[in-house]
Scaffold this motif. Structure first.
Motif, PDB file in Angstrom:
ATOM      1  N   SER A   1       0.826  -1.212   0.000  1.00  0.00           N
ATOM      2  CA  SER A   1       0.000   0.000   0.000  1.00  0.00           C
ATOM      3  C   SER A   1       0.856   1.257   0.000  1.00  0.00           C
ATOM      4  N   GLU A   2       2.007   1.217   0.651  1.00  0.00           N
ATOM      5  CA  GLU A   2       2.894   2.400   0.618  1.00  0.00           C
ATOM      6  C   GLU A   2       3.378   2.675  -0.807  1.00  0.00           C
ATOM      7  N   ALA A   3       3.820   1.627  -1.484  1.00  0.00           N
ATOM      8  CA  ALA A   3       4.382   1.828  -2.834  1.00  0.00           C
ATOM      9  C   ALA A   3       3.295   2.236  -3.830  1.00  0.00           C
TER      10      ALA A   3
ATOM     11  N   LEU B   1       7.476   8.611   5.336  1.00  0.00           N
ATOM     12  CA  LEU B   1       7.915   7.346   5.942  1.00  0.00           C
ATOM     13  C   LEU B   1       7.691   6.117   5.061  1.00  0.00           C
ATOM     14  N   GLY B   2       7.101   6.316   3.887  1.00  0.00           N
ATOM     15  CA  GLY B   2       6.784   5.156   3.034  1.00  0.00           C
ATOM     16  C   GLY B   2       8.016   4.313   2.714  1.00  0.00           C
ATOM     17  N   PHE B   3       9.070   4.949   2.224  1.00  0.00           N
ATOM     18  CA  PHE B   3      10.290   4.199   1.888  1.00  0.00           C
ATOM     19  C   PHE B   3      10.933   3.594   3.137  1.00  0.00           C
TER      20      PHE B   3
ATOM     21  N   ILE C   1      -0.244   9.069  -5.563  1.00  0.00           N
ATOM     22  CA  ILE C   1      -0.181  10.426  -4.979  1.00  0.00           C
ATOM     23  C   ILE C   1       0.925  11.262  -5.612  1.00  0.00           C
ATOM     24  N   HIS C   2       2.129  10.667  -5.674  1.00  0.00           N
ATOM     25  CA  HIS C   2       3.274  11.442  -6.169  1.00  0.00           C
ATOM     26  C   HIS C   2       3.460  11.253  -7.681  1.00  0.00           C
ATOM     27  N   GLY C   3       3.493   9.983  -8.101  1.00  0.00           N
ATOM     28  CA  GLY C   3       3.771   9.694  -9.513  1.00  0.00           C
ATOM     29  C   GLY C   3       2.757  10.368 -10.424  1.00  0.00           C
TER      30      GLY C   3
ATOM     31  N   SER D   1       0.416   3.714  -3.101  1.00  0.00           N
ATOM     32  CA  SER D   1       0.008   5.088  -2.760  1.00  0.00           C
ATOM     33  C   SER D   1       0.989   6.090  -3.345  1.00  0.00           C
ATOM     34  N   ASN D   2       2.265   5.788  -3.248  1.00  0.00           N
ATOM     35  CA  ASN D   2       3.272   6.704  -3.795  1.00  0.00           C
ATOM     36  C   ASN D   2       3.070   6.913  -5.296  1.00  0.00           C
ATOM     37  N   SER D   3       2.802   5.820  -6.014  1.00  0.00           N
ATOM     38  CA  SER D   3       2.590   5.945  -7.469  1.00  0.00           C
ATOM     39  C   SER D   3       1.401   6.861  -7.745  1.00  0.00           C
TER      40      SER D   3
HETATM   41 MG   LIG Z   1       4.639   7.504   0.643  1.00  0.00          MG
END
Ligand SMILES: [Mg+2]
Ligand SMILES: Nc1ncnc2c1ncn2[C@@H]1O[C@H](COP(=O)(O)OP(=O)(O)OP(=O)(O)O)[C@@H](O)[C@H]1O
Length: 146
Positions: A45-47, A107-109, A53-55, A49-51
């Protein structure tokens, strides 16, 4: 390679929990504990979410690809890929508490690193991001080795 699952979905937030549950259900065939499966679900879910939200900056038209592979009963590899904005400074992005968004924890990474044995990030600005995670589960039942 013993088994794998591969799936792709648009960058809508509802798919974070889908990807998390899907990889968690797939991981259930591993020789690991429920707690370890929860850890796998968390990093997925962290990875993902990053794609999203950020990607893709929360835009719904991006594609996220997830592939989970079981190499034997104890080793799992997970790949999460997007074709979003990419990461200019990977070293900085991976530092605990670094976030490009001041409202986030950064804190995801850190979770991905602490719960997995290997984390590899390949990313190019404007091209996207590919995250590879690997986890080896210890043999708990020593008698099984005898
Ligand atoms: Mg994150
Ligand atoms: N797939 C991605 N595409 C573009 N940038 C990313 C991607 N994944 C991470 N980043 C960048 O790396 C930074 C750190 O990511 P990390 O997951 O550690 O923290 P965060 O997402 O900012 O906060 P948190 O995960 O605690 O909500 C992000 O702020 C973002 O700038």
């Amino acid at each position: 390679m013993k088994n794998y699952v591969r799936f792709e979905f648009p960058s809508v937030p509802e798919n974070v929990s889908f990807a998390r549950s899907c990889v968690g259900a797939f991981a259930a065939q591993l020789d690991c504990t429920l707690e370890e499966i929860e850890e796998i679900k968390l990093v997925v879910s962290e990875a993902v979410s990053n794609s999203i939200i950020h990607g893709y900056k929360n835009q719904p038209h991006g594609k996220v690809l997830v592939m989970a592979t079981i190499l034997d009963d104890r080793i799992m590899e997970i790949m999460i890929e997007d074709n979003g904005i990419g990461i200019a400074d990977i070293k900085q992005a991976m530092e605990p508490s670094f976030s490009s968004d001041p409202s986030r924890m950064g804190l995801g990474f850190t979770f991905m690193k602490s719960f997995m044995d290997e984390l590899e990030v390949v990313s190019q600005p404007g091209e996207g991001t590919n995250i590879k995670l690997k986890r080896c589960f210890l043999v708990k039942d020593k008698e099984a080795l005898a």
